[in-house]
Design an enzyme around this catalytic site. Structure first.
Site, PDB file in Angstrom:
ATOM      1  N   GLY A 176       0.873  -1.182   0.000  1.00 34.95           N
ATOM      2  CA  GLY A 176       0.000   0.000   0.000  1.00 34.95           C
ATOM      3  C   GLY A 176       0.906   1.227   0.000  1.00 34.95           C
TER       4      GLY A 176
ATOM      5  N   ASN B 145      -0.522   0.623  12.030  1.00 34.69           N
ATOM      6  CA  ASN B 145      -1.166   1.340  13.129  1.00 34.69           C
ATOM      7  C   ASN B 145      -1.794   0.330  14.071  1.00 34.69           C
ATOM      8  OD1 ASN B 145      -0.791   4.070  12.629  1.00 34.69           O
ATOM      9  ND2 ASN B 145      -2.698   4.319  11.477  1.00 34.69           N
TER      10      ASN B 145
ATOM     11  N   ALA C  14       3.047   8.961   3.421  1.00 36.16           N
ATOM     12  CA  ALA C  14       3.035   8.350   2.090  1.00 36.16           C
ATOM     13  C   ALA C  14       1.616   8.363   1.547  1.00 36.16           C
ATOM     14  CB  ALA C  14       3.531   6.907   2.178  1.00 36.16           C
TER      15      ALA C  14
ATOM     16  N   LYS D 181       2.282   5.923  20.039  1.00 43.10           N
ATOM     17  CA  LYS D 181       1.622   6.112  18.735  1.00 43.10           C
ATOM     18  C   LYS D 181       0.146   5.745  18.851  1.00 43.10           C
ATOM     19  CE  LYS D 181       1.314   6.992  14.337  1.00 43.10           C
ATOM     20  NZ  LYS D 181       1.071   5.999  13.361  1.00 43.10           N
TER      21      LYS D 181
ATOM     22  N   ASN E  70      -3.215   7.931  17.959  1.00 44.61           N
ATOM     23  CA  ASN E  70      -4.261   7.430  17.064  1.00 44.61           C
ATOM     24  C   ASN E  70      -5.626   7.373  17.755  1.00 44.61           C
ATOM     25  OD1 ASN E  70      -1.836   5.351  15.511  1.00 44.61           O
ATOM     26  ND2 ASN E  70      -2.865   7.049  14.541  1.00 44.61           N
TER      27      ASN E  70
ATOM     28  N   ASN F 244      -7.822   9.591  15.316  1.00 46.63           N
ATOM     29  CA  ASN F 244      -8.452   8.861  14.213  1.00 46.63           C
ATOM     30  C   ASN F 244      -9.980   8.755  14.312  1.00 46.63           C
ATOM     31  OD1 ASN F 244      -5.704   8.636  13.831  1.00 46.63           O
ATOM     32  ND2 ASN F 244      -5.817   6.610  12.925  1.00 46.63           N
TER      33      ASN F 244
ATOM     34  N   SER G 276      -6.002   8.265   8.618  1.00 42.91           N
ATOM     35  CA  SER G 276      -6.272   7.025   7.894  1.00 42.91           C
ATOM     36  C   SER G 276      -7.694   6.526   8.163  1.00 42.91           C
ATOM     37  CB  SER G 276      -5.238   5.966   8.276  1.00 42.91           C
ATOM     38  OG  SER G 276      -5.155   5.849   9.664  1.00 42.91           O
TER      39      SER G 276
HETATM   40  O1  KPL Z   1      -1.191   7.994  12.105  1.00 42.67           O
HETATM   41  C1  KPL Z   1      -2.042   8.787  11.764  1.00 42.67           C
HETATM   42  C2  KPL Z   1      -3.145   8.250  10.932  1.00 42.67           C
HETATM   43  O2  KPL Z   1      -3.802   8.998  10.226  1.00 42.67           O
HETATM   44  O3  KPL Z   1      -3.350   7.029  10.984  1.00 42.67           O
HETATM   45  C3  KPL Z   1      -2.000  10.206  12.262  1.00 42.67           C
HETATM   46  C4  KPL Z   1      -0.798  10.381  13.162  1.00 42.67           C
HETATM   47  C5  KPL Z   1      -3.246  10.519  13.025  1.00 42.67           C
HETATM   48  C6  KPL Z   1      -1.811  11.195  11.162  1.00 42.67           C
HETATM   49  O4  KPL Z   1      -2.941  11.394  10.395  1.00 42.67           O
END
Ligand code: KPL
Length: 301
Positions: A13, A101, A127, A182, A186, A190, A252
């Site tokens: 991806g 993630n 990316a 992390k 999220n 998110n 994401s």
């Molecule tokens: O990791 C991210 C995601 O979108 O999954 C963040 C850090 C929130 C950046 O958009």
């Protein structure tokens, strides 16, 4: 240059394609493995400072069986179904490197893969897959890598492979702490950006930001029980910094909901809720967000 490493990227991806191009550019032997498993050649162009093109062999069983490193960049919920069918084709020495993630995906299959050296990594490189053959490096970032098991502890050289290909990468023997931090970010960004259908910057609006603060408060209590040292104000500061640094980006999960794809909620907020329950911590705001995302998913899956 260091010796070339044989690498297969499982799940090219956006993030997988980015690493595929940079690793091949650095001189490593990189092949790809995709969902359809049909052998083919796949050209990928990388738009960063300069445009460059790379050709990869795809779904080549011989490359897979000879790979030193299987770099797994599928989403957390795809790990099990993408990896288990490939295990009989791998050498027992193949290093498994997971980058996705969320948390909990490896725990679910750890007994089946414990004979491999296992590494985990998290990255802040941006990316974007602009088309099936084109990946854009949207933002320089940093990668942290570390061992999941004791065999993984002997594979520190992979940090050098990564950092020479796409700087910078740091080895952290306490990778779980980096993954928890992390995950905390999220959890705060998110689900809320998916529910409010906004860019990350939209979370600084005061009515939505109240929920960001509440999520961070609950997450910090879980972090404390998991022995991750991060105060509530430090966590909130970090989250606010990510919100402003990525203000124009869509998270994401926002994109997954927009395109009506399955989200990573079970491995982000879902994982947090499991841990909160184990520690007897009430996490009602996270629970509400989890339920809302599940409801959204139900409408389109
Ligand atoms: O990791 C991210 C995601 O979108 O999954 C963040 C850090 C929130 C950046 O958009």
């Amino acid at each position: 240059m260091d010796l070339p490493v044989n690498i297969t990227i499982l799940g090219p991806g956006a993030v997988g394609s980015l690493w595929a191009c940079y690793l091949q550019k650095a001189g490593h032997n990189v092949s790809l493995w995709t969902r359809n498993s049909i052998p083919s050649e796949l050209p990928l162009s990388l738009s960063a400072k300069e445009n460059s093109s790379y050709a990869f062999s795809c779904n080549n069983k011989e490359s897979l069986s000879q790979c030193d490193l299987l770099f797994i960049t599928v989403k957390a919920w795809q790990v099990e179904s993408a990896l288990l069918p490939l295990l009989p084709l791998l050498s027992k020495d193949t290093i498994l490197l997971f980058m996705h993630n969320g948390m909990g995906a490896i725990d679910a299959i750890k007994d089946q893969i414990s004979h491999h050296p296992i590494l985990q990594a998290t990255t802040t490189h941006g990316a974007l897959k602009e088309s099936s053959h084109k990946v854009k490096h949207t933002g320089m970032g940093h990668t942290v890598i570390g061992p999941f098991n004791s065999l993984g502890n002997q594979c520190q050289f992979i940090q050098e492979v990564l950092t020479h290909s796409l700087p910078s990468t740091e080895w952290n023997p306490e990778i779980k702490v980096a993954l928890w931090k992390k995950l905390a970010i999220n959890c705060a960004i998110n689900p809320l950006t998916a529910i409010h259908r906004c860019q990350n910057g939209g979370l600084s609006q005061s009515d939505i930001h109240q929920d960001v603060v509440q999520v961070c408060c609950e997450v910090q209590q879980v972090l404390q029980q998991e022995e991750v040292i991060l105060s509530q104000s430090e966590l909130l500061l970090t989250v606010n910094q990510v919100i402003s640094a990525t203000a124009e980006n869509y998270s994401s999960m926002n994109r997954d909901c927009f395109y009506q794809r399955k989200t990573e909620i079970d491995f982000i907020t879902g994982f947090l809720l499991q841990k909160a329950k184990q520690h007897g911590i009430s996490a009602s705001t996270n629970q509400t967000l989890y339920n809302q995302i599940k409801q959204l998913e139900e409408n389109f899956l």
